[in-house]
Scaffold this active site. Structure first.
Site, PDB file in Angstrom:
ATOM      1  N   GLU A  18       0.882  -1.168   0.000  1.00 13.42           N
ATOM      2  CA  GLU A  18       0.000   0.000   0.000  1.00 13.42           C
ATOM      3  C   GLU A  18       0.914   1.211   0.000  1.00 13.42           C
ATOM      4  OE1 GLU A  18      -3.247  -0.293  -0.038  1.00 13.42           O
ATOM      5  OE2 GLU A  18      -3.505  -2.380   0.512  1.00 13.42           O
ATOM      6  N   CYS A  31      -3.986   8.009   3.952  1.00 19.30           N
ATOM      7  CA  CYS A  31      -3.645   7.567   2.601  1.00 19.30           C
ATOM      8  C   CYS A  31      -4.830   7.759   1.662  1.00 19.30           C
ATOM      9  CB  CYS A  31      -3.217   6.113   2.636  1.00 19.30           C
ATOM     10  SG  CYS A  31      -4.334   5.107   3.627  1.00 19.30           S
TER      11      CYS A  31
HETATM   12  P1  NAP Z   1       8.154   5.168   4.651  1.00 17.20           P
HETATM   13  O1  NAP Z   1       9.190   6.169   4.945  1.00 17.20           O
HETATM   14  O2  NAP Z   1       8.234   4.448   3.375  1.00 17.20           O
HETATM   15  O3  NAP Z   1       8.198   4.155   5.888  1.00 17.20           O
HETATM   16  C1  NAP Z   1       7.283   3.110   5.992  1.00 17.20           C
HETATM   17  C2  NAP Z   1       7.874   2.002   6.821  1.00 17.20           C
HETATM   18  O4  NAP Z   1       8.974   1.409   6.125  1.00 17.20           O
HETATM   19  C3  NAP Z   1       8.427   2.457   8.164  1.00 17.20           C
HETATM   20  O5  NAP Z   1       8.134   1.478   9.126  1.00 17.20           O
HETATM   21  C4  NAP Z   1       9.908   2.546   7.901  1.00 17.20           C
HETATM   22  O6  NAP Z   1      10.685   2.396   9.062  1.00 17.20           O
HETATM   23  C5  NAP Z   1      10.097   1.358   6.988  1.00 17.20           C
HETATM   24  N1  NAP Z   1      11.294   1.412   6.148  1.00 17.20           N
HETATM   25  C6  NAP Z   1      11.958   2.484   5.677  1.00 17.20           C
HETATM   26  N2  NAP Z   1      13.000   2.101   4.916  1.00 17.20           N
HETATM   27  C7  NAP Z   1      13.000   0.743   4.914  1.00 17.20           C
HETATM   28  C8  NAP Z   1      13.811  -0.263   4.309  1.00 17.20           C
HETATM   29  N3  NAP Z   1      14.854   0.068   3.544  1.00 17.20           N
HETATM   30  N4  NAP Z   1      13.511  -1.558   4.530  1.00 17.20           N
HETATM   31  C9  NAP Z   1      12.452  -1.913   5.280  1.00 17.20           C
HETATM   32  N5  NAP Z   1      11.642  -1.013   5.883  1.00 17.20           N
HETATM   33  C10 NAP Z   1      11.901   0.297   5.687  1.00 17.20           C
HETATM   34  O7  NAP Z   1       6.698   5.780   4.723  1.00 17.20           O
HETATM   35  P2  NAP Z   1       6.075   6.725   5.844  1.00 17.20           P
HETATM   36  O8  NAP Z   1       6.753   8.042   5.716  1.00 17.20           O
HETATM   37  O9  NAP Z   1       6.044   6.051   7.162  1.00 17.20           O
HETATM   38  O10 NAP Z   1       4.569   6.816   5.354  1.00 17.20           O
HETATM   39  C11 NAP Z   1       4.087   7.821   4.487  1.00 17.20           C
HETATM   40  C12 NAP Z   1       3.686   7.221   3.184  1.00 17.20           C
HETATM   41  O11 NAP Z   1       2.864   6.079   3.383  1.00 17.20           O
HETATM   42  C13 NAP Z   1       2.873   8.155   2.337  1.00 17.20           C
HETATM   43  O12 NAP Z   1       3.486   8.255   1.097  1.00 17.20           O
HETATM   44  C14 NAP Z   1       1.521   7.476   2.196  1.00 17.20           C
HETATM   45  O13 NAP Z   1       0.939   7.602   0.927  1.00 17.20           O
HETATM   46  C15 NAP Z   1       1.813   6.066   2.453  1.00 17.20           C
HETATM   47  N6  NAP Z   1       0.673   5.412   3.055  1.00 17.20           N
HETATM   48  C16 NAP Z   1      -0.094   4.611   2.295  1.00 17.20           C
HETATM   49  C17 NAP Z   1      -1.157   3.940   2.858  1.00 17.20           C
HETATM   50  C18 NAP Z   1      -2.027   3.015   2.072  1.00 17.20           C
HETATM   51  O14 NAP Z   1      -2.807   2.280   2.681  1.00 17.20           O
HETATM   52  N7  NAP Z   1      -1.950   3.012   0.774  1.00 17.20           N
HETATM   53  C19 NAP Z   1      -1.436   4.103   4.195  1.00 17.20           C
HETATM   54  C20 NAP Z   1      -0.645   4.941   4.933  1.00 17.20           C
HETATM   55  C21 NAP Z   1       0.422   5.588   4.352  1.00 17.20           C
HETATM   56  P3  NAP Z   1      11.266   3.696   9.832  1.00 17.20           P
HETATM   57  O15 NAP Z   1      10.096   4.485  10.288  1.00 17.20           O
HETATM   58  O16 NAP Z   1      12.029   3.108  10.948  1.00 17.20           O
HETATM   59  O17 NAP Z   1      12.106   4.423   8.834  1.00 17.20           O
END
Ligand code: NAP
Length: 522
Positions: free
Chosen positions: A257, A296
């Site tokens: 997602e 989201c």
């Molecule tokens: P993110 O920076 O991609 O982080 C998401 C998760 O991935 C966090 O737990 C992060 O851990 C982890 N992560 C980061 N780098 C990683 C790697 N190399 N390997 C494994 N895990 C890794 O996203 P975010 O800033 O938390 O969320 C915002 C985004 O989520 C927005 O773009 C939004 O559109 C999207 N979103 C989508 C939905 C949906 O249902 N479609 C729902 C909610 C949010 P750390 O926090 O420890 O870095």
């Protein structure tokens, strides 16, 4: 003392180590909790969950596991006040906005507890009826769904620390699959607290529920082919995960997602002064400001007939101006903070990018904040206007994860659909009109690029569930840019945690299998 968010692995809390990450209040900058760095012993911990957790869970029936979910709901209902306090401090959300996450989590878990109890004492799910493979009907084929033999790893986003865990864990645990959750570090406290409460209540077997806080290092390396990965977060991180050998080579089943340029469409019939017009404006403002636009499903593009663009902008601006932004502890605050200063900077950068091809119809960023200073992550809402939808580029591909939406004029229904598709796949499109034919036509066309189409006429003004609200009985996910994933949707969600196999066998063998199975009906 500042809470340390210990990992829970191998059925026990891991030792505290040197703090590496700090969780802060996005309004006051106060330090709230700390986490360690990379977790040690992940392959062993995954093996423990895979063997001990799965064995214990899969010794139960669906009804038994459903009762376990219901118990978890009860345990957490009793701790609501603690969860709201954590959300207020760590996510900077008002009580109403925290409820979207916390009550959404409990509702979804309760929903699956109820669905699961109806599956009774079965241990597998039969999909459809058996089909004959022989002239004498003695040799037949039955599609059988059995719980997977692995763990479910959840890597979650910051915006839903409660719902983000339980909307996934409900289906996994009901399926008999152990869960390992890695919440986004910045808001991991609420997830951690809920997991700790459920563990402490002793209602899940050892290895069924584990948590890793602070670092994702090594998590994907610990996956083996029968595990599943469910990721919610940015498209950028998603792309990295897709290239990991566990997924690219070992075919670990993955659900993603990611970003979404959701649209909300005003029908051609809905002129100013009509109930459909008013409904549209009310819902647009509500959906773009709930959780400060950090859902989201928030509408990023608002499509309206060109002729009424000005009227929509004026009506929406009036409502946006009435929302006081600031410290969620203040009684007059209608919209709290973004989750962190990093997110504030990212949203500001995104807003600047969109402004290059849009005009500003309402600028809430300059308004004074209530009980918060300019070092906080509070951001007023912005409504942008795009006159030439076809020439615009960024507005169709850049998601500003904050209270920002672009009003876009369309020429006719075909043009509106075309603009919607330019998001290259989104979670949700909503339509507001009083013309059933217009809505039916648009719904069918929008369904090709949206996981959910939410259709609202004045007849359902009071009963519709909301553009942005994810209902557990409806699927959540979207094609293309939205990640291509699919969650929830009632019992459909169980498919991700089961392996479908075609059992080709003599009828008496299929009869025996049928005694342990229940038909999967949606
Ligand atoms: P993110 O920076 O991609 O982080 C998401 C998760 O991935 C966090 O737990 C992060 O851990 C982890 N992560 C980061 N780098 C990683 C790697 N190399 N390997 C494994 N895990 C890794 O996203 P975010 O800033 O938390 O969320 C915002 C985004 O989520 C927005 O773009 C939004 O559109 C999207 N979103 C989508 C939905 C949906 O249902 N479609 C729902 C909610 C949010 P750390 O926090 O420890 O870095």
């Amino acid at each position: 003392m500042t809470p340390y968010l210990n990992n829970y692995l191998n059925g026990e809390w891991q030792a505290t180590s040197t703090p590496v990450h700090t969780l802060s209040d996005p309004v006051t900058s106060e330090t709230l909790a700390v986490t360690g760095g990379a977790a040690a012993g992940l392959p062993e911990a995954f093996a423990f969950a895979r063997h001990e957790g799965a064995r214990a869970l899969q010794a139960m029936t669906y009804a038994h596991r459903a009762a376990m979910l219901a118990e978890a709901v009860k345990v957490m209902q009793a701790k609501r006040d603690v969860y709201y306090a954590i959300a207020l401090a760590n996510s900077g959300t008002t009580k109403n906005d925290s409820a979207v996450d916390i009550e959404g989590a409990l509702f979804t878990l309760g929903y699956y507890a109820k669905l699961g109890s109806a599956l009774g004492e079965a241990r597998t799910l039969a999909e459809g009826a058996a089909g004959s493979l022989s002239k004498d009907q003695m040799f037949q084929s039955q599609h059988l769904m059995v719980p997977i033999r692995g763990v479910a790893l959840f890597i979650n986003a910051f915006n839903f620390p409660a719902w983000g865990l339980w909307e996934k864990a409900a289906a996994a645990l009901l399926s008999g699959v152990p869960v390992i959750v890695k919440p986004a570090t910045v808001t991991a406290w609420l997830t951690h607290r809920m997991v700790a409460d459920v563990i402490e209540a002793g209602i899940v077997p050892a290895g069924a529920l584990s948590i890793v806080c602070g670092s994702s290092a090594g998590l994907l390396d610990a996956l083996t082919p029968f595990d599943v990965l469910s990721f919610t977060g940015s498209a950028e991180t998603a792309a990295k995960l897709r290239n990991h050998p566990a997924i690219a080579r070992d075919s670990v089943r993955t659900n993603i997602e990611a970003d979404s340029l959701n649209v909300t469409v005003l029908g051609e019939d809905a002129m100013p002064g009509t109930p459909a017009f008013d409904l549209y404006v009310d819902n647009l403002v509500r959906d773009m400001t709930i959780k400060s636009g950090q859902r989201c499903t928030a509408p990023r593009r608002a499509l309206v007939p060109k002729a009424v663009m000005h009227a929509v902008a004026e009506a929406a601006a009036g409502k946006l101006a009435a929302i006081r932004v600031g410290n969620p502890r203040h009684a007059d605050t209608g919209m709290g903070s973004l989750v962190s200063r990093e997110q504030f900077d990212s949203a500001c950068a995104g807003l600047a990018l969109l402004k290059a091809e849009a005009s500003v119809l309402f600028d809430g960023t300059a308004q004074p904040l209530l009980d918060a200073d300019d070092q906080s992550a509070c951001m007023g809402p912005s409504l942008l206007g795009v006159r030439d939808a076809d020439a615009a580029v960024e507005v169709h591909r850049h998601e500003v994860f904050g209270p920002v939406c672009s009003l876009i004029g369309y020429k006719d229904a075909a043009h509106a659909i075309d603009i919607a598709h330019r998001g290259w796949g989104s979670l949700v499109a909503s339509i507001y009109s009083a013309d059933a034919h217009w809505m039916a036509h648009a719904a069918e066309a929008l369904a090709t690029s949206h996981g959910r189409v939410h259709v609202v006429s004045p007849d359902v003004a009071k009963t519709h569930t909301g553009h942005g609200n994810v209902m557990p009985g409806s699927i959540h996910g979207g094609p293309g840019r939205a990640g291509g994933g699919e969650e929830l949707g009632g019992l459909r969600a169980l498919a991700f945690y089961h392996r479908r196999s075609a059992i080709q066998a003599p009828v008496n063998v299929l009869e025996l299998l049928g005694q342990r199975s229940t038909e999967l009906k949606f």
